[in-house]
Enzyme design. Sequence first.
Site, short mmCIF file in Angstrom:
data_model
loop_
_atom_site.label_atom_id
_atom_site.label_comp_id
_atom_site.label_asym_id
_atom_site.label_seq_id
_atom_site.Cartn_x
_atom_site.Cartn_y
_atom_site.Cartn_z
N LYS A 216 0.78 -1.23 -0.08
CA LYS A 216 -0.05 0.01 -0.01
C LYS A 216 0.81 1.32 -0.12
CE LYS A 216 -3.01 3.03 0.79
NZ LYS A 216 -4.09 3.33 -0.18
N CYS A 270 -3.36 10.52 1.89
CA CYS A 270 -2.78 9.48 1.38
C CYS A 270 -1.24 9.65 0.85
CB CYS A 270 -3.56 8.51 0.31
SG CYS A 270 -5.15 8.00 1.36
N1 LIG Z 1 -9.86 8.77 2.52
C1 LIG Z 1 -9.17 7.91 1.74
O1 LIG Z 1 -9.16 8.20 0.41
C2 LIG Z 1 -8.21 6.72 1.93
C3 LIG Z 1 -7.74 5.85 0.86
C4 LIG Z 1 -7.15 4.74 1.45
C5 LIG Z 1 -6.61 4.52 2.66
N2 LIG Z 1 -6.91 5.68 3.57
C6 LIG Z 1 -6.57 5.25 5.03
O2 LIG Z 1 -7.68 4.77 5.67
C7 LIG Z 1 -7.55 5.21 7.01
C8 LIG Z 1 -8.79 6.08 7.38
O3 LIG Z 1 -9.00 7.16 6.63
P1 LIG Z 1 -10.17 7.96 6.51
O4 LIG Z 1 -9.95 8.96 5.37
O5 LIG Z 1 -11.38 7.37 6.63
O6 LIG Z 1 -10.22 9.09 8.09
P2 LIG Z 1 -11.14 9.81 8.44
O7 LIG Z 1 -10.63 10.90 9.09
O8 LIG Z 1 -12.37 10.22 7.20
O9 LIG Z 1 -12.11 8.75 9.39
C9 LIG Z 1 -11.31 8.22 10.50
C10 LIG Z 1 -12.46 8.22 11.32
O10 LIG Z 1 -12.06 7.51 12.75
C11 LIG Z 1 -12.53 7.92 13.74
N3 LIG Z 1 -11.92 7.70 15.02
C12 LIG Z 1 -10.73 8.13 15.35
N4 LIG Z 1 -9.94 7.42 16.55
C13 LIG Z 1 -11.08 6.51 16.79
C14 LIG Z 1 -11.16 5.57 17.73
N5 LIG Z 1 -10.38 5.28 18.71
N6 LIG Z 1 -12.38 4.84 17.70
C15 LIG Z 1 -13.39 4.94 16.91
N7 LIG Z 1 -13.18 6.13 15.98
C16 LIG Z 1 -12.00 6.78 15.93
C17 LIG Z 1 -12.46 9.65 13.59
O11 LIG Z 1 -13.54 10.31 14.51
C18 LIG Z 1 -12.88 9.50 12.11
O12 LIG Z 1 -14.41 9.65 11.96
C19 LIG Z 1 -6.16 6.01 7.13
O13 LIG Z 1 -5.41 5.16 7.50
C20 LIG Z 1 -6.06 6.51 5.43
O14 LIG Z 1 -4.63 6.69 5.37
C21 LIG Z 1 -7.70 6.53 3.29
#
Ligand SMILES: NC(=O)c1ccc[n+]([C@@H]2O[C@H](COP(=O)([O-])OP(=O)(O)OC[C@H]3O[C@@H](n4cnc5c(N)ncnc54)[C@H](O)[C@@H]3O)[C@@H](O)[C@H]2O)c1
Length: 421
Positions: A216, A270
């Site tokens: 990734k 990302c």
């Molecule tokens: N957004 C993208 O396009 C994308 C694509 C691929 C990978 N990712 C990866 O996926 C992961 C999540 O990214 P995202 O974009 O969804 O983030 P985001 O910030 O949109 O969502 C994360 C959520 O997790 C919640 N959170 C934080 N700590 C928590 C806990 N202890 N218990 C419960 N909820 C908790 C936050 O309140 C938030 O709503 C990251 O590692 C990111 O790098 C994101």
Amino acid sequence: MSETPWTGDVAVIGLGYIGLPTSAALAMHGVKVMGVDINARTVAAVQAGQVPIVEPDLDVAVAGAVARGTLTASTEVPQADAFMIAVPTPFQDGYEPDLSYVKAATQAIAPQLRGGEIVILESTSPPGTTLKISEWLAAARPDLTFPHQDAEHPSVNVAHCPERVLPGRIMVEIVANDRVVGGITPGCAARAAEVYEVFCKGQIVLTDAASAEMAKLVENSFRDVNIAFANELAHICEHLDLDVWEIISLANHHPRVNVLNPGPGVGGHCIAVDPWFIVAAAPEHAQLIRKAREVNDARPGEVVQRVRGLMAPNEKPVALLGLAFKADIDDLRESPAVEIVKELAAAEPNRRLLVVEPHVDFLPLELSAIKNVELTALGTALAESEVVALLVDHRRFSDLPAEALANKSVLDTRGAWRGRA
Ligand SMILES: NC(=O)c1ccc[n+]([C@@H]2O[C@H](COP(=O)([O-])OP(=O)(O)OC[C@H]3O[C@@H](n4cnc5c(N)ncnc54)[C@H](O)[C@@H]3O)[C@@H](O)[C@H]2O)c1
């Protein structure tokens, strides 16, 4: 394909851009999903069948799943058969990965384990994080066994399945994309794959956890390095007074050349973040990857200098179109456009900067406190400004008729108005 389709309940920890679409995709296929988030407003929205983020088709999927009773939400982690962790993995000062959210989610899962579950890390993470989850769970639950302790018959399986969806197309890609599933053991990978087989139409490729984690990071570093090449070309062409778009389109006539588009920098959660996890894991060896990050991070400063070069010595405001990190989304995280506005405001404290971002109602905190930055309607910004800088190629900016930009000094960082203004 597994011969035993997944029938258990799933708890998805983190209801953001990844966790909520994943929850909806599972729930639409009849799996009982409990979405968990520490943000009470997010939980209340999902409980009401609403979506707190902008992502095409997600609203219909969430509303439908909540109405059918397959998707519910809570601030507390429940017992479940599978746990999927989709919490943020940012970097801290010094570009070291911040695994505190993953650790907190793991610690919230630990008391709910009874034995027989699969815990899947979806968050993008440095190599070794899935193993750490197994170790953290073992420390919290000495009454159970985990795959790093008992590879053959662990009470709980642990795996990593990174997400590779494109914002703006998440609901399409979450189903269509191939998935890499890496287990602490082959058994863990096979068990985790059963969950993805519920909704994933792409190929599900099994591997070990560290390889899945690294793959990734490699995907996003590949993008970053290639964008850095295009951005460096843009910088060179600006210096040589050449049209970088023309040159790239000429070079791309070569059958084995495909130079990407330059832009105002690299943003998002990302590509602007994940290469640093490789640099942190192998600082002496990751030289090109580090340099690409530096080239892309320098790009907003170069854009600021070009906008300043267009500004006449008068009081006229400057229109800055777009704040999101890419077109037609509302996500401002790590956005180079936000950085450009911030740097320009500091360099030109007496100049009004009229920012247009149709996907947000308020300026982000880091801009709202700056007195010469205003969130403005497109018509007002164009009417009042002599200099217009396109920072994001949102469709409604790209589609602007040439007359709207007549008599303006224009900087098009995305090549969206090429040949028109
Ligand atoms: N957004 C993208 O396009 C994308 C694509 C691929 C990978 N990712 C990866 O996926 C992961 C999540 O990214 P995202 O974009 O969804 O983030 P985001 O910030 O949109 O969502 C994360 C959520 O997790 C919640 N959170 C934080 N700590 C928590 C806990 N202890 N218990 C419960 N909820 C908790 C936050 O309140 C938030 O709503 C990251 O590692 C990111 O790098 C994101």
